[in-house]
Design a protein around this motif. Structure first.
Motif, PDB file in Angstrom:
ATOM      1  N   UNK A  76      -9.112  31.411 -30.695  1.00 35.27           N
ATOM      2  CA  UNK A  76      -7.822  32.098 -30.588  1.00 35.27           C
ATOM      3  C   UNK A  76      -8.023  33.606 -30.461  1.00 35.27           C
ATOM      4  N   UNK A  77      -8.839  34.165 -31.338  1.00 34.27           N
ATOM      5  CA  UNK A  77      -9.004  35.619 -31.340  1.00 34.27           C
ATOM      6  C   UNK A  77      -9.709  36.112 -30.078  1.00 34.27           C
ATOM      7  N   UNK A  78     -10.641  35.306 -29.559  1.00 35.48           N
ATOM      8  CA  UNK A  78     -11.315  35.710 -28.319  1.00 35.48           C
ATOM      9  C   UNK A  78     -10.320  35.775 -27.168  1.00 35.48           C
ATOM     10  N   UNK A  79      -9.430  34.787 -27.092  1.00 35.21           N
ATOM     11  CA  UNK A  79      -8.409  34.788 -26.040  1.00 35.21           C
ATOM     12  C   UNK A  79      -7.474  35.988 -26.180  1.00 35.21           C
ATOM     13  N   UNK A  80      -7.016  36.235 -27.399  1.00 32.87           N
ATOM     14  CA  UNK A  80      -6.080  37.338 -27.625  1.00 32.87           C
ATOM     15  C   UNK A  80      -6.717  38.671 -27.252  1.00 32.87           C
ATOM     16  N   UNK A  81      -7.922  38.911 -27.759  1.00 35.34           N
ATOM     17  CA  UNK A  81      -8.594  40.185 -27.493  1.00 35.34           C
ATOM     18  C   UNK A  81      -8.820  40.387 -26.003  1.00 35.34           C
ATOM     19  N   UNK A  82      -9.299  39.339 -25.338  1.00 36.40           N
ATOM     20  CA  UNK A  82      -9.605  39.464 -23.903  1.00 36.40           C
ATOM     21  C   UNK A  82      -8.341  39.689 -23.085  1.00 36.40           C
ATOM     22  N   UNK A 117      -4.628  36.772 -40.537  1.00 36.26           N
ATOM     23  CA  UNK A 117      -5.474  37.964 -40.651  1.00 36.26           C
ATOM     24  C   UNK A 117      -6.385  38.090 -39.435  1.00 36.26           C
ATOM     25  N   UNK A 118      -6.946  36.969 -38.980  1.00 44.70           N
ATOM     26  CA  UNK A 118      -7.809  36.998 -37.795  1.00 44.70           C
ATOM     27  C   UNK A 118      -7.020  37.415 -36.560  1.00 44.70           C
ATOM     28  N   UNK A 142      -5.501  44.149 -33.008  1.00 47.92           N
ATOM     29  CA  UNK A 142      -6.001  45.509 -33.206  1.00 47.92           C
ATOM     30  C   UNK A 142      -7.115  45.827 -32.213  1.00 47.92           C
ATOM     31  N   UNK A 143      -8.048  44.881 -32.052  1.00 50.43           N
ATOM     32  CA  UNK A 143      -9.161  45.101 -31.134  1.00 50.43           C
ATOM     33  C   UNK A 143      -8.690  45.122 -29.684  1.00 50.43           C
ATOM     34  N   UNK A 144      -7.733  44.267 -29.364  1.00 49.85           N
ATOM     35  CA  UNK A 144      -7.284  44.170 -27.977  1.00 49.85           C
ATOM     36  C   UNK A 144      -6.439  45.336 -27.531  1.00 49.85           C
ATOM     37  N   UNK A 149      -1.992  49.672 -35.008  1.00 46.32           N
ATOM     38  CA  UNK A 149      -0.807  48.883 -35.297  1.00 46.32           C
ATOM     39  C   UNK A 149      -1.037  47.869 -36.406  1.00 46.32           C
ATOM     40  N   UNK A 150      -2.228  47.261 -36.447  1.00 42.98           N
ATOM     41  CA  UNK A 150      -2.442  46.171 -37.395  1.00 42.98           C
ATOM     42  C   UNK A 150      -3.362  46.550 -38.533  1.00 42.98           C
TER      43      UNK A 150
END
Length: 259
Positions: free
Chosen positions: A135-141, A90-91, A97-99, A104-105
């Motif tokens: 993980x989420x910070x890396x993905x979004x950035x 979910x995260x 979605x944010x990135x 889509x999500x």
């Protein structure tokens, strides 16, 4: 363990495959593995929804673990590992979605979870479940950087590659140091030794999971782990601790044994 690798174990004789046939078998195997991962995504979404709805209460169970044990025959640890997987996925969905700044999500139902298959194993998701912020910070950035650069389309394959790489990077990186710049040198050295011990124990845990996968209970895994631990000179309880650490990524699994 024996003197030979698993691929040396005698199997019933079969005629040799041609290169084309071997490629077809490999393709079917890959498709089956993809099906398993998609099923896990659907399961994770349904687990998350069931837990959020406190589904056990109307059915007369006092706790989530009691519900999982009675209805599905899984242990308390397995019940919470399912939740870890669900929350991590979910995260990741929110980070994508944010990135990408798309919708889509935003559909979090099981069907959309199956579509959003990032090719991540349950073991990988559990390993980073305690570091989802990283993980989420890396993905979004990384997704935002790609989107703003305009150099690469954010299609499904690109998003999938970014997510997988972020999980891999966090999974293999040591936890960030918590010490400040004025930490005592002796304490800093002790912390470094502990970090190295934890890293080597995690690697041992990965080995334990190769021979006793995460879906096995401690009781079912005991026989095979006892043989492996005896061969490498490791106490069985340390082997179990390393296995739990590799599954959870939580160092508390090592307390009282390795640490």
């Amino acid at each position: 363990m024996g003197d030979h690798d698993q691929d040396d174990v005698a199997e019933p004789a079969q005629p040799p495959l041609t290169t084309t046939q071997a490629r077809e078998v490999t393709t079917r195997l890959r498709e089956a593995m993809d099906d398993v991962r998609r099923s896990m995504a659907v399961l994770a979404a349904r687990v998350r929804d069931a837990h959020a709805a406190r589904v056990w209460l109307p059915l007369g169970y006092g706790t989530w673990e009691a519900y999982c044990d009675a209805e599905f025959g899984i242990s308390r640890a397995q019940a919470y590992r399912l939740l870890d997987v669900a929350r991590t996925l979910a995260a990741i969905h929110r980070a994508v979605d944010a990135g990408t700044e798309t919708s889509r999500t935003r559909d979090t139902g099981p069907a959309s979870a199956a579509v959003l298959d990032y090719g991540l194993s349950q073991r990988a998701l559990i390993a980073v479940s305690s570091r989802t912020d990283d993980v989420t910070e890396l993905i979004t950035r990384r997704l935002a950087t790609l989107a703003h650069s305009g150099l690469q389309a954010l299609d499904a394959a690109t998003v999938r590659a970014v997510v997988r790489q972020a999980v891999r990077d966090v999974r293999t990186a040591p936890p960030p140091p918590t010490a400040g710049p004025t930490e005592d040198p002796a304490l800093a050295e002790l912390r470094r030794v502990v970090d190295e011990l934890a890293a080597s124990t995690y690697a041992i845990g990965e080995l334990m999971l190769e021979v006793a996968p995460a879906y096995l209970s401690d009781g079912d895994a005991a026989d095979v782990l006892a043989l492996l631990c005896a061969e490498i000179g490791l106490p069985l309880e340390h082997g179990f601790a390393a296995r739990r650490y590799a599954m959870s990524g939580d160092r508390r699994a090592l307390h009282g044994t390795v640490l």
